[in-house]
Scaffold this motif. Structure first.
Motif: not given
Ligand code: NAD
Ligand code: MG
Length: 400
Positions: A132, A157-159, A231, A235
């Motif tokens: 990221k 990235d999971s989100e 983080n 994000e």
């Protein structure tokens, strides 16, 4: 053994294969019969890279550190393994852009991953983006490089992967038409290990405590970022660039169980959420196979066992790094690069025992306040902002 077949044969380079995302990527690749490993790369971890080479026999293995590269080459030779060892940063770009590669997993941590990630975008690869920091630093420059060169950029990235899954599928992967009727997106955050720790204890938090994440097992830098909620700040910026949204269209909500990975609010009042056990093999498999689906060994979600899903507003005083990220997403220009660089330096000082946990946010805020933000019109301007931020951060750290 579980064996998937992709609808077309493919070959992949995994940048940062010895890290947490790199190993999860290989765990997914192990169960795909027609995905060949073109190259594996690491900074200096010979032991892990050697065992990965012996199992997956990639065409190339790259190490940034030359002494480690010699050791690896020697060990591969005596094991009779034909993997060729390359050395140095330029070799990372070569294996990310080679014409025989279809997809690149960008899983180097920090700004060190920028050049090979950009090289993959410019050479039109399917780009699986975990790194990221590369996107936070360069924003539209990376997004445009992908768009202009036919590179399909898919979020690991999971989100962001959750949001991507909740948006309509378009051929190019991420596209402006996907967010037509989107009011806002909501990024979920576990809140990390210090969600309820009394603030007066923040000064004595140790690296080991900060790296012990309650839900996810990850590399040390992102673990500290999760503990400060930097983080989620990174994000937040990542989401604005990826989906072409303004900062007003992105929100953060604390969800300690990390079962809902993020949500999309549509203008008709519908809210779509993606759920899964917190296991990075899920988004990795999704991006490797997209728009197909494959099977993973990730634990199945059991909502009856989970019983409750909790949500609360983030506390922006406790987690000042989150508000710095939101601010940088609003300001844009070089602000995200300044914040990212300051944070990389402050986290590295914290991990080395040279900075207390509560000072990470202070250093990041001071760097943002002291260096004027400029329009991020070229890579050169971004790199210049990055190095100014690093040297200011280090002088603030060293002068206590
Ligand atoms: P990690 O520390 O476990 O692994 C980092 C990898 O990068 C290693 O292979 C290492 O050898 C390599 N590397 C480090 N410095 C390098 C350098 N200077 N030059 C070349 N290679 C270098 O990190 P991780 O947890 O796997 O995270 C990787 C990236 O993915 C980060 O950007 C992180 O934010 C992102 N990410 C991670 C997770 C997770 O669950 N771990 C989730 C979402 C996003
Ligand atoms: Mg994430």
């Amino acid at each position: 053994m579980l064996l998937n077949t992709l609808d077309r044969d493919a070959s992949i380079t995994i940048l940062g294969s010895t890290g947490s995302i790199g190993e999860s990527t290989l765990a997914v690749a192990r169960h795909i019969e027609n995905l060949s490993i073109f190259a594996l790369t690491a900074k200096s971890n010979v032991t892990t890279l050697l065992s990965q080479c012996l199992e997956f026999t990639p065409r190339y293995a790259v190490l940034v550190d030359s002494q480690s590269a010699n050791t690896l080459a020697e060990a591969l030779r005596s094991a009779g393994c034909e993997t060729k060892v390359l050395v140095g940063r330029e070799a990372l770009e070569e294996v990310a852009s080679d014409s025989q590669v279809d997809m690149v997993m960008a899983a180097i941590v920090g700004a060190a991953g920028l050049a090979p990630t950009l090289a993959a975008a410019k050479s039109g690869k399917r780009l699986l983006l975990a790194n990221k920091e590369a996107l936070v630093m360069t924003g539209d420059i990376l997004m445009d490089a992908a768009r202009q060169n036919g590179s399909t950029l898919l979020p690991i990235d999971s989100e962001h992967n959750a949001i991507f899954q909740c948006l309509p599928t378009v051929a190019e992967g991420i596209g402006a038409s996907q967010v037509k009727f989107v009011d806002k997106i909501v990024l979920t955050a576990s809140g990390g290990p210090f969600l309820d720790t009394p603030l007066d204890q923040f000064a004595v938090i140790t690296p080991a405590q900060a790296c012990a994440h309650p839900v996810w097992s990850m590399g040390s830098k992102i673990s500290v970022d999760s503990a400060t909620m930097m983080n989620k700040g990174l994000e937040f910026i990542e989401a604005c660039f990826l989906f072409g949204l303004s900062a007003d269209q992105v929100e953060v909500i604390i969800h300690p169980q990390s079962i809902i990975h993020s949500m999309v609010h549509y203008s008709d009042g519908s809210v779509l959420a993606q759920m899964a056990s917190p296991d990075m093999r899920v988004p990795i498999a999704h991006c490797i196979a997209w728009p197909q689906r494959i099977t993973t060994e990730a634990p199945r979600l059991n909502l009856a066992a989970a019983k409750t899903l909790e949500f609360r507003e983030p506390d922006l005083v406790r987690f000042r790094c989150l508000s710095l990220g939101m601010e940088a997403a609003r300001v844009r220009g070089t602000a995200p690069a300044l914040l990212n660089a300051a944070n990389e330096e402050s986290v590295s000082a914290f991990l080395a025992g040279r900075l207390s946990f509560n000072r990470i946010a202070e250093i990041n805020a001071d760097v943002m306040a002291q260096i004027p933000c400029e329009p991020a019109v070229s890579l050169a301007i971004i790199i210049e902002a990055d190095s100014r931020a690093r040297s200011l951060a280090n002088s603030l750290i060293n002068n206590g």
